[in-house]
Scaffold this motif. Structure first.
Motif, mmCIF file in Angstrom:
data_model
loop_
_atom_site.group_PDB
_atom_site.id
_atom_site.type_symbol
_atom_site.label_atom_id
_atom_site.label_comp_id
_atom_site.label_asym_id
_atom_site.label_seq_id
_atom_site.Cartn_x
_atom_site.Cartn_y
_atom_site.Cartn_z
ATOM 1 N N CYS B 20 0.840 -1.210 0.000
ATOM 2 C CA CYS B 20 0.000 0.000 0.000
ATOM 3 C C CYS B 20 0.869 1.253 0.000
ATOM 4 C CB CYS B 20 -0.913 0.004 1.228
ATOM 5 S SG CYS B 20 -1.785 1.570 1.456
ATOM 6 N N SER B 22 0.056 4.226 0.600
ATOM 7 C CA SER B 22 -0.388 5.250 1.540
ATOM 8 C C SER B 22 -0.202 4.845 3.000
ATOM 9 C CB SER B 22 -1.869 5.563 1.310
ATOM 10 O OG SER B 22 -2.150 5.613 -0.074
ATOM 11 N N CYS B 39 -6.500 5.939 3.111
ATOM 12 C CA CYS B 39 -6.576 5.287 1.799
ATOM 13 C C CYS B 39 -6.885 6.305 0.698
ATOM 14 C CB CYS B 39 -7.649 4.204 1.822
ATOM 15 S SG CYS B 39 -7.966 3.498 0.190
ATOM 16 N N CYS B 42 -5.144 4.589 -4.148
ATOM 17 C CA CYS B 42 -3.917 4.565 -4.954
ATOM 18 C C CYS B 42 -3.890 5.622 -6.053
ATOM 19 C CB CYS B 42 -3.658 3.189 -5.550
ATOM 20 S SG CYS B 42 -3.314 1.944 -4.306
ATOM 21 N N CYS B 51 -3.677 -2.983 -3.078
ATOM 22 C CA CYS B 51 -4.139 -4.024 -2.159
ATOM 23 C C CYS B 51 -4.948 -5.067 -2.930
ATOM 24 C CB CYS B 51 -4.940 -3.443 -1.000
ATOM 25 S SG CYS B 51 -6.346 -2.453 -1.501
HETATM 26 S S1 SF4 Z 1 -6.555 1.156 -2.305
HETATM 27 FE FE1 SF4 Z 1 -5.531 -0.302 -0.979
HETATM 28 S S2 SF4 Z 1 -3.400 -0.079 -1.491
HETATM 29 FE FE2 SF4 Z 1 -4.399 1.686 -2.338
HETATM 30 S S3 SF4 Z 1 -4.255 3.266 -0.761
HETATM 31 FE FE3 SF4 Z 1 -6.171 2.200 -0.385
HETATM 32 S S4 SF4 Z 1 -5.679 0.608 1.061
HETATM 33 FE FE4 SF4 Z 1 -3.747 1.305 0.210
#
Ligand code: SF4
Ligand code: SF4
Ligand code: SF4
Lengths: 492, 64
Positions: B20, B22, B39, B42, B51
């Motif tokens: 991840c 973030s 989150c 992305c 993820c």
């Molecule tokens: S989508 Fe998944 S990988 Fe992307 S920032 Fe959110 S939790 Fe993290």
């Protein structure tokens, strides 16, 4: 319950007796004197690297302990024999762990163990998850430990997929032992073991996944060999899937410079929730394992003393003191105290020289007794290379084969401890006898009449006559007696 | 705008935490969870949600 370790105190007592004994004989009566600071069959340059590593040296495993810390939970491969979700405190299998640690917590734990367990010589990172994939955490842990306890050896276990990316850093950090789990060299076989891999930000399945994994494993192995890093290859023996194929695996890894090959039995139980557990794939039994290992002799050197430790195991191989060192038992501020480890090392150096001399003498004798016979001997030991465990207290027996080629360690048999609180359970004894199938002799520090008679009924002779002797000395004496040759007089 | 993890399906391989961008995924108590405030789905870092793309179990990392 006291942990089955050889304490510094007991070693000191025993050593002073021995020093007196050898003073009488002029200190050096053995013909093998001088050449006996390492086993005869090990190259001196390599001996230096493995002499304190219990997993890489069968001889060292009597004296030195390893610990694993689980800092790298993320994994890039799924194996059909693994399920990272379930953790049960009552079982032992690789990859299972009760505590995932941050690098800082791990360093604290290593210091706590180093202060209390003088035998500690190796820190490994071996799952759950993959040390090379979850690299930042592995690296942070190693760097911090190396700064605080510079003489602890570092090693990693990996599935090999991300290994080529980190070989240079491993070399820079003086990691000189790496274990790669390689279960196949044919992607067709691999596809039955690995449902998926994750590589280069993408997921792969089927033959393609297995092919990428295979290529990366071979590349990683070659890179390590080129840098003089010792490698151990772990293979899980899965009957009907890769058991015959492991002969090919052994050949290929040897060609690429693998130092040791360790074939481990598949552990599968529906309760573990693994794919193999749920589909009823069985593991091999002790005699099937030995048959395969015997067929592999002559290829890459085999490791036969692996105990398939939990990923957070602490202590000598075959014991696990992990439960004594859970985070809640470790103070938040700790300073490393090297004194116990230093004392232990000095004591061991002498004890070991003595043991090696006794060992080569016993082996030499067995070779010349030349009766052509071979004997399987199960030994109850709690470390130090001696017959020093009670029959009823043993949780495992170390198995040696005495034959015209010498005395060789061939494996171990796990048993349920037969005697609990002074009473022996008959049902448990039946289980112990079943686990000792094929064994000719049992050597232990003590055994009662009743279990001894029952063993005899099953065709297994047990004796405590060699209690506290070196394992090889005792086996040599038995072999000589069986062959009708006069036994050696004790050397110490 | 956030992803979440279906705890009952998660094998706890830990891969998502590690990928991840973030730092939104943590192991809390019994399972991996996404902190919705962190989150970013992305956005700006990757084409697909990391993820979800690393997770071995289909439909385990999904839009919240
Ligand atoms: S989508 Fe998944 S990988 Fe992307 S920032 Fe959110 S939790 Fe993290
Ligand atoms: S699992 Fe095997 S290789 Fe790993 S520490 Fe235990 S005995 Fe050594
Ligand atoms: S990647 Fe999927 S299975 Fe692995 S820990 Fe994250 S949510 Fe769970």
């Amino acid at each position: 319950m006291s942990a089955p370790v050889i304490s510094v105190e007991s070693l000191t007592g025993r050593l002073s007796d021995q020093l007196l004994a050898s003073a009488d004989s002029g200190g050096c009566a053995s013909s093998s004197c001088g050449s006996s600071t390492r086993p005869d069959d090990v190259d001196p340059a390599i001996w230096d690297k493995i002499k304190d590593h219990p997993c890489f040296s069968e001889e060292a495993h009597h004296y030195f302990a390893r610990m694993h810390v689980a800092v790298a939970p993320a994994c890039n491969v799924q194996c059909n024999y693994c399920n990272r979700k379930y953790d049960c405190a009552n079982e032992s299998r690789p990859g299972v762990v009760s505590e995932k640690l941050t690098p800082d917590q791990a360093v604290r734990k290593v210091i706590a163990v180093a202060n209390e367990v003088p035998q500690l010589s190796v820190l490994g990172i071996a799952g759950p998850g993959d040390a090379c994939y979850d690299w930042e955490k592995t690296k942070a842990t190693f760097e911090r430990v190396a700064r605080q306890i510079p003489d602890v050896k570092l090693c990693v276990s990996t599935n090999g997929l991300a290994l080529p990316d980190h070989v240079d850093e491993l070399a820079d950090m003086n990691v000189d032992h790496v274990t790669i789990t390689i279960n196949m060299v044919d992607p067709e076989v691999g596809a039955k073991i690995y449902p998926w891999i994750f590589h280069d930000h993408r997921r792969y399945v089927g033959i393609q996944a297995a092919r990428i994994l295979h290529e990366r494993q071979m590349l990683g192995l070659e890179m390590l060999s080129a840098r003089g890093i010792l490698t151990k290859i772990n293979s899980v023996m899965i009957p009907g899937v890769n058991d015959q194929h492991l002969i090919e695996v052994n050949k290929l890894v040897k060609q690429r410079g693998a130092f040791l090959h360790n074939v481990m039995p598949l552990i599968s139980d529906p309760a573990h929730g693994t794919h193999y557990g749920l589909t009823g794939q069985r593991g091999p039994n002790a005699m099937e394992m030995k048959a395969l290992q015997d067929r592999l002799e002559g290829g890459a050197k085999l490791m036969r003393h692996c105990r398939q430790c939990r990923a957070d195991a602490v202590g000598l191989l075959g014991e696990d003191r992990g439960q004594e060192f859970t985070l809640d038992q470790i103070p938040s501020e700790l300073t490393y105290d090297a004194s116990k480890r230093e004392t232990y090392r000095e004591l061991v150096a002498d004890e070991r020289r003595d043991h090696l001399a006794a060992r080569s003498e016993a082996i030499g004798m067995v070779k010349i007794a030349s009766s052509g016979k071979s004997l399987l001997v199960a030994v109850a030991t709690k470390g130090g290379g001696r017959v020093n465990e009670h029959f009823g207290h043993a949780k495992e027996f170390q198995v040696y084969e005495a034959s015209p080629t010498g005395i060789n360690f061939v494996g171990h048999r796990k048993v349920e401890q037969y005697c609990l609180g002074g009473w022996g359970e008959n049902a448990t004894l039946d289980g112990v006898i079943a686990a000792l199938e094929g064994i000719d002799f049992v050597l232990c520090a003590k055994i009662g009449h009743c279990p001894k008679d029952q063993l005899a009924d099953a065709g297994i002779r047990a004796t405590d006559a060699y209690g506290h002797d070196y394992i090889e000395t005792a086996i040599g004496a038995i072999y000589a007696a069986e062959s009708g040759v006069p036994a050696l007089t004790a050397t110490a | 705008m956030a992803f979440k993890i279906i705890a009952s399906q998660c094998t706890q391989c830990g891969a998502c935490e590690f990928e991840c961008p973030s730092g939104a995924i943590k192991f809390k108590g019994e399972s991996y969870v996404v902190e919705p405030q962190k989150c970013t789905e992305c956005e700006g870092a990757f084409e697909t949600q990391q993820c979800a793309s690393v997770c071995p179990v289909p439909k385990t990392c999904i839009p919240a």
